[in-house]
Design an enzyme around this catalytic site. Structure first.
Site, mmCIF file in Angstrom:
data_model
loop_
_atom_site.group_PDB
_atom_site.id
_atom_site.type_symbol
_atom_site.label_atom_id
_atom_site.label_comp_id
_atom_site.label_asym_id
_atom_site.label_seq_id
_atom_site.Cartn_x
_atom_site.Cartn_y
_atom_site.Cartn_z
ATOM 1 N N SER A 129 14.440 -1.875 20.432
ATOM 2 C CA SER A 129 14.733 -0.619 19.952
ATOM 3 C C SER A 129 14.909 0.313 20.235
ATOM 4 O O SER A 129 13.171 0.400 20.324
ATOM 5 C CB SER A 129 15.133 -1.309 18.704
ATOM 6 O OG SER A 129 16.533 -0.167 17.590
ATOM 7 N N LYS A 183 17.955 -8.633 16.418
ATOM 8 C CA LYS A 183 18.163 -7.409 16.448
ATOM 9 C C LYS A 183 19.781 -7.209 16.713
ATOM 10 O O LYS A 183 20.344 -5.092 16.324
ATOM 11 C CB LYS A 183 17.910 -7.147 18.084
ATOM 12 C CG LYS A 183 19.197 -6.193 19.510
ATOM 13 C CD LYS A 183 17.948 -5.194 18.888
ATOM 14 C CE LYS A 183 17.764 -3.675 19.572
ATOM 15 N NZ LYS A 183 19.297 -3.389 19.945
ATOM 16 N N HIS A 186 19.638 -5.974 13.220
ATOM 17 C CA HIS A 186 19.532 -4.616 13.119
ATOM 18 C C HIS A 186 20.341 -3.056 13.605
ATOM 19 O O HIS A 186 20.579 -1.955 12.813
ATOM 20 C CB HIS A 186 18.026 -4.055 14.280
ATOM 21 C CG HIS A 186 17.848 -3.117 14.692
ATOM 22 N ND1 HIS A 186 18.788 -2.318 15.857
ATOM 23 C CD2 HIS A 186 17.033 -2.115 14.545
ATOM 24 C CE1 HIS A 186 18.268 -1.456 15.699
ATOM 25 N NE2 HIS A 186 16.900 -0.957 14.809
ATOM 26 N N ASN A 187 21.257 -3.263 14.763
ATOM 27 C CA ASN A 187 22.451 -2.608 14.657
ATOM 28 C C ASN A 187 23.460 -2.368 13.891
ATOM 29 O O ASN A 187 24.001 -1.713 14.020
ATOM 30 C CB ASN A 187 23.022 -3.202 16.365
ATOM 31 C CG ASN A 187 22.124 -3.175 17.532
ATOM 32 O OD1 ASN A 187 19.990 -2.960 16.863
ATOM 33 N ND2 ASN A 187 21.872 -2.682 18.332
ATOM 34 N N GLU A 190 22.441 -0.319 11.844
ATOM 35 C CA GLU A 190 22.107 0.811 12.209
ATOM 36 C C GLU A 190 23.685 1.816 12.297
ATOM 37 O O GLU A 190 24.116 2.877 11.528
ATOM 38 C CB GLU A 190 22.145 0.782 13.501
ATOM 39 C CG GLU A 190 22.189 2.083 14.892
ATOM 40 C CD GLU A 190 21.558 1.925 15.657
ATOM 41 O OE1 GLU A 190 22.629 2.284 17.065
ATOM 42 O OE2 GLU A 190 20.776 1.110 16.862
#
Length: 469
Positions: A129, A183, A186-187, A190
């Site tokens: 990232s 990940k 995480h997105n 986001e």
């Protein structure tokens, strides 16, 4: 010719920047790209005079690497990853390591990990990232797979990662597909934060008539406080930028159709699979999907009406409330994502360390913010809280912020301004804090039409009522 420390396949912008980052940190790198002209342009341009060795066949690429070989794939997720693996496998030796640095689906990563391990090779699903800038100067890196494979790659990965408080924003995440799962979440976080920022901008713009330059100043002040983080920083930049062609604010001439690459959708789908509610993230994904229906929305705007009249509250009150609403929604997005990781860790036997994950998100990555230090500390104090909103410090703060969230959502709804994510965050907070929700009615209805049974509050067991007799 001496063998190179590491190799990378895929010289799009992210791949090129990672290569330059590695070389800056003292490592020699072999590169290969399916399109030879891109390799030639990179070798003659940014890579010129550096310890970067351009190759023009897979065989030459593999032969140029030290053993056990460390190979990073920076290619489009899905079939292209499998295609390159199939090309590499016959050329590799036992113990060689392939690292997939794209946004691959975690179950694909787990399958590849198992298949390659059976063939005597090792595989790391590596979330990266930070975008182009992060790749060049230090991203957040989330590697999962065989621990011995990570240990062999760690001297490179930890050195090219962002550094915060003398600590690399990279650590071993867990086995199999753990790196890509983290990940993905995480997105999802986001998505939630970005949509909350967008809705806050929209509410202040439409209710108060604030123009982009003024909102840039407001967001800039907020970024200096608790809301500080990368997404707030670039939101400030976005609002302050003028279009060189028209002189108008850039945000005013950008078409309101948001793109996505699937990770937010996967986050929501997989949260359903393991029974974790993440409405802040879900609503942000839905908002992006709705934005794509531009033509339908334009047509609907000519037929369907909303409330009439102007907002009558004080501008200062709404600006202050909107700040708190945005912060509360950020709390919810982080809390929901971390809860999903906690449950997924048990479901998939990942043994995730949530404190370490918060630490490696503090630098390099898109969701880095001032909130991540207290999040890390909360997980150090209690590695498995039921919900981050219940952690000391967080529970007091979210209760303070809820007033601003209610005020903002009420104002937006009263004026017909959509606030999917702010509203979903408020609904999540209210549902989570409610001791008795109306699911008893759901169970009654299910038992009536399908004899699904229900449980009672006064005794143990499963019960069914003959409702229609």
């Amino acid at each position: 010719m001496p063998k190179q420390d590491i190799g990378l396949i895929g010289l799009a912008v992210m791949g090129q920047n990672l290569v330059l980052n590695m070389e800056d940190k003292g490592f020699s790198v072999s590169v290969f790209n399916r399109t030879a002209s891109r390799t030639e342009a990179f070798a003659a341009g940014p890579a010129a005079g550096k310890k970067i060795f351009a190759t023009y066949s897979i065989e030459e690429f593999v032969e140029s690497l030290q053993t056990p070989r460390r190979i990073v794939l920076m290619v489009k997720s899905g079939p292209p990853v499998d295609a390159f693996i199939e090309k590499l496998k016959p050329l590799l030796s036992k113990g060689d390591i392939i690292m997939d640095g794209g946004n691959s689906y975690f179950l694909d990563t787990q399958r590849r990990n198992e298949e390659l391990e059976a063939a005597g090779l090792q595989y790391i699903g590596m979330g990266v990232s930070g975008g182009e800038e992060g790749a060049r100067h230090g991203p957040s890196i989330m590697p999962g797979g065989q621990k011995e494979a990570y240990d062999h790659c760690a001297p490179i990965l930890t050195k090219i990662a962002a550094q915060v408080d003398d600590t690399p924003c990279c650590c071993y995440i867990g086995p199999k597909g753990a790196g890509h799962y983290v990940k993905m979440v995480h997105n999802g976080i986001e998505y939630g934060i970005m949509q909350a920022i967008a809705e806050t901008y929209d509410i202040l713009s439409r209710l108060l008539g604030l123009k982009a330059p003024t909102l840039s100043e407001v967001f800039g002040r907020w970024n200096d406080g608790e809301l500080g983080g990368y997404l707030m920083e670039i939101a400030t930049i976005a609002l302050g930028k003028k279009d060189p062609e028209t002189g108008k604010p850039m945000v005013d001439i950008i078409l309101d159709k948001a793109g996505q690459k699937g990770t937010g959708k996967w986050t929501s789908q997989l949260a359903f699979d393991i029974g974790v509610p993440i409405p802040t993230i879900d609503s942000a994904t839905i908002a992006r999907i709705l934005s794509a229906f531009k033509e339908e929305r334009v047509a609907a705007s000519k037929v369907l009406s909303g409330p009439e009249g102007d907002y009558c509250g004080k501008a200062e009150e709404l600006i202050e409330a909107a700040r708190d609403a945005l912060l509360a929604t950020m709390y919810c997005s982080y809390a929901q994502g971390m809860t999903q990781l906690r449950v997924a860790s048990v479901e998939y036997d990942y043994n995730l360390n949530l404190g370490n994950i918060a630490q490696i998100w503090k630098g390099g990555c898109i969701i880095r913010s001032k909130l991540l230090e207290p999040i890390k500390q909360a997980y150090i104090a209690d590695p498995e809280p039921a919900n981050l909103l219940l952690a000391p410090g967080f529970s007091d703060r979210i209760q303070e912020l809820q007033r601003g969230l209610r005020y903002t959502v009420t104002a937006a709804i009263g004026q017909g301004v959509p606030c999917l994510t702010l509203g979903a965050s408020l609904a999540y907070y209210d549902t989570y804090r409610t001791a008795r929700v109306p699911a008893n009615m759901i169970q009654a209805l299910r038992d009536i039409f399908g004899a699904h049974t229900y449980k009672r509050v006064d005794k143990e067991g499963d019960f069914h009522t003959e409702w229609l007799k």
